[in-house]
Design a protein around this motif. Structure first.
Motif, PDB file in Angstrom:
ATOM      1  N   ILE A 136       0.844  -1.199   0.000  1.00  0.00           N
ATOM      2  CA  ILE A 136       0.000   0.000   0.000  1.00  0.00           C
ATOM      3  C   ILE A 136       0.880   1.251   0.000  1.00  0.00           C
ATOM      4  O   ILE A 136       0.593   2.235  -0.691  1.00  0.00           O
ATOM      5  N   ALA A 137       1.971   1.205   0.772  1.00  0.00           N
ATOM      6  CA  ALA A 137       2.916   2.329   0.782  1.00  0.00           C
ATOM      7  C   ALA A 137       3.465   2.575  -0.618  1.00  0.00           C
ATOM      8  O   ALA A 137       3.612   3.729  -1.058  1.00  0.00           O
ATOM      9  N   LYS A 138       3.764   1.509  -1.350  1.00  0.00           N
ATOM     10  CA  LYS A 138       4.263   1.652  -2.718  1.00  0.00           C
ATOM     11  C   LYS A 138       3.244   2.360  -3.606  1.00  0.00           C
ATOM     12  O   LYS A 138       3.597   3.192  -4.459  1.00  0.00           O
ATOM     13  N   GLN A 139       1.963   2.029  -3.404  1.00  0.00           N
ATOM     14  CA  GLN A 139       0.922   2.654  -4.219  1.00  0.00           C
ATOM     15  C   GLN A 139       0.774   4.134  -3.882  1.00  0.00           C
ATOM     16  O   GLN A 139       0.477   4.953  -4.758  1.00  0.00           O
ATOM     17  N   LEU A 140       0.979   4.487  -2.624  1.00  0.00           N
ATOM     18  CA  LEU A 140       0.983   5.897  -2.244  1.00  0.00           C
ATOM     19  C   LEU A 140       2.159   6.618  -2.910  1.00  0.00           C
ATOM     20  O   LEU A 140       2.019   7.724  -3.443  1.00  0.00           O
ATOM     21  N   LEU A 141       3.325   5.981  -2.905  1.00  0.00           N
ATOM     22  CA  LEU A 141       4.521   6.595  -3.477  1.00  0.00           C
ATOM     23  C   LEU A 141       4.436   6.726  -4.996  1.00  0.00           C
ATOM     24  O   LEU A 141       5.110   7.574  -5.589  1.00  0.00           O
ATOM     25  N   ASP A 142       3.616   5.888  -5.627  1.00  0.00           N
ATOM     26  CA  ASP A 142       3.416   6.004  -7.070  1.00  0.00           C
ATOM     27  C   ASP A 142       2.930   7.405  -7.446  1.00  0.00           C
ATOM     28  O   ASP A 142       3.243   7.927  -8.514  1.00  0.00           O
ATOM     29  N   HIS A 143       2.162   8.028  -6.549  1.00  0.00           N
ATOM     30  CA  HIS A 143       1.628   9.369  -6.798  1.00  0.00           C
ATOM     31  C   HIS A 143       2.744  10.406  -6.866  1.00  0.00           C
ATOM     32  O   HIS A 143       2.577  11.461  -7.476  1.00  0.00           O
ATOM     33  N   TYR A 144       3.859  10.123  -6.235  1.00  0.00           N
ATOM     34  CA  TYR A 144       4.984  11.057  -6.219  1.00  0.00           C
ATOM     35  C   TYR A 144       6.085  10.632  -7.190  1.00  0.00           C
ATOM     36  O   TYR A 144       7.147  11.256  -7.230  1.00  0.00           O
ATOM     37  N   GLY A 145       5.826   9.573  -7.945  1.00  0.00           N
ATOM     38  CA  GLY A 145       6.800   9.109  -8.921  1.00  0.00           C
ATOM     39  C   GLY A 145       7.986   8.382  -8.330  1.00  0.00           C
ATOM     40  O   GLY A 145       9.003   8.187  -8.997  1.00  0.00           O
ATOM     41  N   VAL A 146       7.867   7.963  -7.056  1.00  0.00           N
ATOM     42  CA  VAL A 146       8.973   7.287  -6.374  1.00  0.00           C
ATOM     43  C   VAL A 146       8.961   5.796  -6.728  1.00  0.00           C
ATOM     44  O   VAL A 146       7.923   5.143  -6.653  1.00  0.00           O
ATOM     45  N   SER A 147      10.108   5.270  -7.102  1.00  0.00           N
ATOM     46  CA  SER A 147      10.213   3.831  -7.370  1.00  0.00           C
ATOM     47  C   SER A 147      11.238   3.209  -6.431  1.00  0.00           C
ATOM     48  O   SER A 147      12.240   3.837  -6.087  1.00  0.00           O
ATOM     49  N   ILE A 148      10.967   1.995  -6.017  1.00  0.00           N
ATOM     50  CA  ILE A 148      11.847   1.269  -5.104  1.00  0.00           C
ATOM     51  C   ILE A 148      12.119  -0.105  -5.691  1.00  0.00           C
ATOM     52  O   ILE A 148      11.187  -0.842  -6.013  1.00  0.00           O
ATOM     53  N   GLN A 149      13.403  -0.428  -5.847  1.00  0.00           N
ATOM     54  CA  GLN A 149      13.768  -1.707  -6.453  1.00  0.00           C
ATOM     55  C   GLN A 149      14.950  -2.303  -5.697  1.00  0.00           C
ATOM     56  O   GLN A 149      15.994  -1.669  -5.561  1.00  0.00           O
ATOM     57  N   ALA A 150      14.743  -3.501  -5.197  1.00  0.00           N
ATOM     58  CA  ALA A 150      15.817  -4.212  -4.501  1.00  0.00           C
ATOM     59  C   ALA A 150      16.205  -5.448  -5.299  1.00  0.00           C
ATOM     60  O   ALA A 150      15.432  -5.942  -6.131  1.00  0.00           O
ATOM     61  N   PHE A 151      17.407  -5.948  -5.035  1.00  0.00           N
ATOM     62  CA  PHE A 151      17.888  -7.133  -5.744  1.00  0.00           C
ATOM     63  C   PHE A 151      18.989  -7.789  -4.915  1.00  0.00           C
ATOM     64  O   PHE A 151      19.591  -7.158  -4.035  1.00  0.00           O
ATOM     65  N   VAL A 152      19.249  -9.043  -5.200  1.00  0.00           N
ATOM     66  CA  VAL A 152      20.318  -9.773  -4.521  1.00  0.00           C
ATOM     67  C   VAL A 152      21.644  -9.428  -5.202  1.00  0.00           C
ATOM     68  O   VAL A 152      21.808  -9.639  -6.403  1.00  0.00           O
ATOM     69  N   SER A 153      22.567  -8.888  -4.427  1.00  0.00           N
ATOM     70  CA  SER A 153      23.862  -8.482  -4.979  1.00  0.00           C
ATOM     71  C   SER A 153      25.008  -9.364  -4.502  1.00  0.00           C
ATOM     72  O   SER A 153      26.123  -9.267  -5.024  1.00  0.00           O
ATOM     73  N   GLN A 154      24.720 -10.235  -3.523  1.00  0.00           N
ATOM     74  CA  GLN A 154      25.779 -11.123  -3.032  1.00  0.00           C
ATOM     75  C   GLN A 154      25.170 -12.334  -2.348  1.00  0.00           C
ATOM     76  O   GLN A 154      24.184 -12.231  -1.626  1.00  0.00           O
ATOM     77  N   VAL A 155      25.778 -13.489  -2.589  1.00  0.00           N
ATOM     78  CA  VAL A 155      25.477 -14.728  -1.850  1.00  0.00           C
ATOM     79  C   VAL A 155      26.817 -15.348  -1.487  1.00  0.00           C
ATOM     80  O   VAL A 155      27.623 -15.659  -2.373  1.00  0.00           O
ATOM     81  N   GLY A 156      27.073 -15.502  -0.199  1.00  0.00           N
ATOM     82  CA  GLY A 156      28.377 -16.005   0.213  1.00  0.00           C
ATOM     83  C   GLY A 156      29.474 -15.096  -0.323  1.00  0.00           C
ATOM     84  O   GLY A 156      29.432 -13.879  -0.164  1.00  0.00           O
ATOM     85  N   ASP A 157      30.450 -15.671  -1.026  1.00  0.00           N
ATOM     86  CA  ASP A 157      31.546 -14.886  -1.609  1.00  0.00           C
ATOM     87  C   ASP A 157      31.249 -14.432  -3.033  1.00  0.00           C
ATOM     88  O   ASP A 157      32.058 -13.719  -3.638  1.00  0.00           O
TER      89      ASP A 157
END
Length: 358
Positions: free
Chosen positions: A139-160
């Motif tokens: 729901i917070a993401k849908q509120l932020l859509d009104h302000y053009g805010v995007s949030i994107q996460a991803f896996v950048s490391q596993v172990g070494d």
């Protein structure tokens, strides 16, 4: 105590891993916000267990029931209540540890604090509680859509295994194209192989989730104790298994000189920007309009399918045997949780900023 988060856009979660249901109440959502339930369900699907061979095999559809606060597809301004019912509990899997403390779990600390603990999957300390956060975060993401805010996460490391490319040189949308949620296909394959090998060894492994927030309004964040990065840090460190948080240059910044690290200002098409972004989009605890980016470190899951020495409630040395269904690596399913908590912070601080000046 400790079950609520936020100031204006505030959530309170409830429920246990093996109870009847989990849930969340969300206060402070402005009236009239169009709520797309399908988007909430999509976020729940990203977090749910049983997604692939490298996640826990517990089967939960994590279907949401909206109890209040939404009428004819729009928020009413009253508290939004959401329930997620548990369907695939196997509490008997935990009967063997009813009086035993699992190494690196919250069993011992909960018992010492309360004098009682729910040993079924860890009860309230279980990462299953985060399902409620993801529902509210959607729901917070849908509120932020009104302000053009995007949030994107991803896996950048596993172990070494670690991505060396900066996020600007990758298509982050590709993260959702593989089961480990890494935007680099070649590295994703290596990560999947590593997690699967660790799983077959009846062990676990940790990793890092990187999150990028774009188009954050300039000027959100509060002085001194409520700095934006401090609140993001608190949000991330509240997630199960998190052991570290750094934003911008983070710990790498200590090896740089000020002349290298300072973000020089310039103007482009009437907008103030910075030539570099070692500040991570936040200066003085307040957003400066550049990308906010941070990294969250997750430890190896504490429950392993091996025998470990420990103690029971009587203080006797015993052996704890790993049983049940658990993630060999938590980071693939942690991606939507990190996004949800980031969305809750940015939504809350965006609303707070509106009350700071005429």
């Amino acid at each position: 105590m400790g079950n609520s988060f936020g100031k204006l856009f505030k959530i309170t979660t409830f429920g246990e891993s093996h109870g009847i249901a989990l849930g969340v109440t969300l206060e402070g959502c402005p009236a009239g916000l169009e709520i797309d339930e399908a988007k909430i369900r999509q976020e729940m699907q990203r977090r749910k267990p049983g997604q692939s061979k490298i996640t826990t095999q517990r089967k939960e559809e994590d279907e949401i029931e909206i109890l209040s606060g939404i009428f004819e597809g729009k928020s009413t301004g009253t508290p939004i209540g959401i329930v997620i019912r548990n369907a695939d509990q196997k509490s008997k899997d935990y009967s063997h540890i009813s009086d035993k403390f699992r190494p690196s779990h919250a069993d011992y600390t909960y018992f010492e604090k309360y004098g009682i603990r729910d040993y079924r999957g860890g009860g309230r300390s279980s990462a299953r509680e985060t399902a409620a956060r993801v529902a509210a975060g959607a729901i917070a993401k849908q509120l932020l859509d009104h302000y053009g805010v995007s949030i994107q996460a991803f896996v950048s490391q596993v172990g070494d295994l670690k991505l060396e490319k900066p996020y600007q040189e990758m298509d982050l949308n590709k993260a959702e194209e593989n089961i480990v949620r890494c935007p680099d296909p070649e590295m994703a394959d290596q990560m999947i192989q590593l997690i699967d090998a660790v799983r077959l060894e009846r062990d676990t492994i940790g990793g890092v989730v990187t999150c990028v927030i774009k188009n954050t309004p300039i000027g959100i964040g509060e002085p001194v104790f409520d700095r934006l990065h401090a609140e993001l840090g608190k949000a991330m460190l509240s997630i199960n298994a998190v052991k570290g948080f750094e934003f911008g240059s983070g710990f790498d910044g200590v090896s740089m000189r000020g002349s290298q690290h300072n973000d020089a200002f310039y103007k482009e098409e009437g907008q103030v920007k910075t030539k570099t972004n070692y500040s991570g989009g936040i200066q003085g605890g307040i957003s400066n309009g550049q990308d906010i980016y941070f990294r969250v470190a997750f430890k190896p899951v504490a429950t392993i399918m091996q025998d470990q020495e420990s103690l029971n409630e009587a203080g006797e040395t015993i052996t704890v045997s790993g049983k049940g269904r658990h993630d060999p690596c938590v980071v693939p399913r942690a991606v939507p949780i990190v996004e949800a908590m980031a969305a809750l912070v940015i939504a809350d601080y965006t609303l707070l900023a509106k009350s700071n000046k005429l």
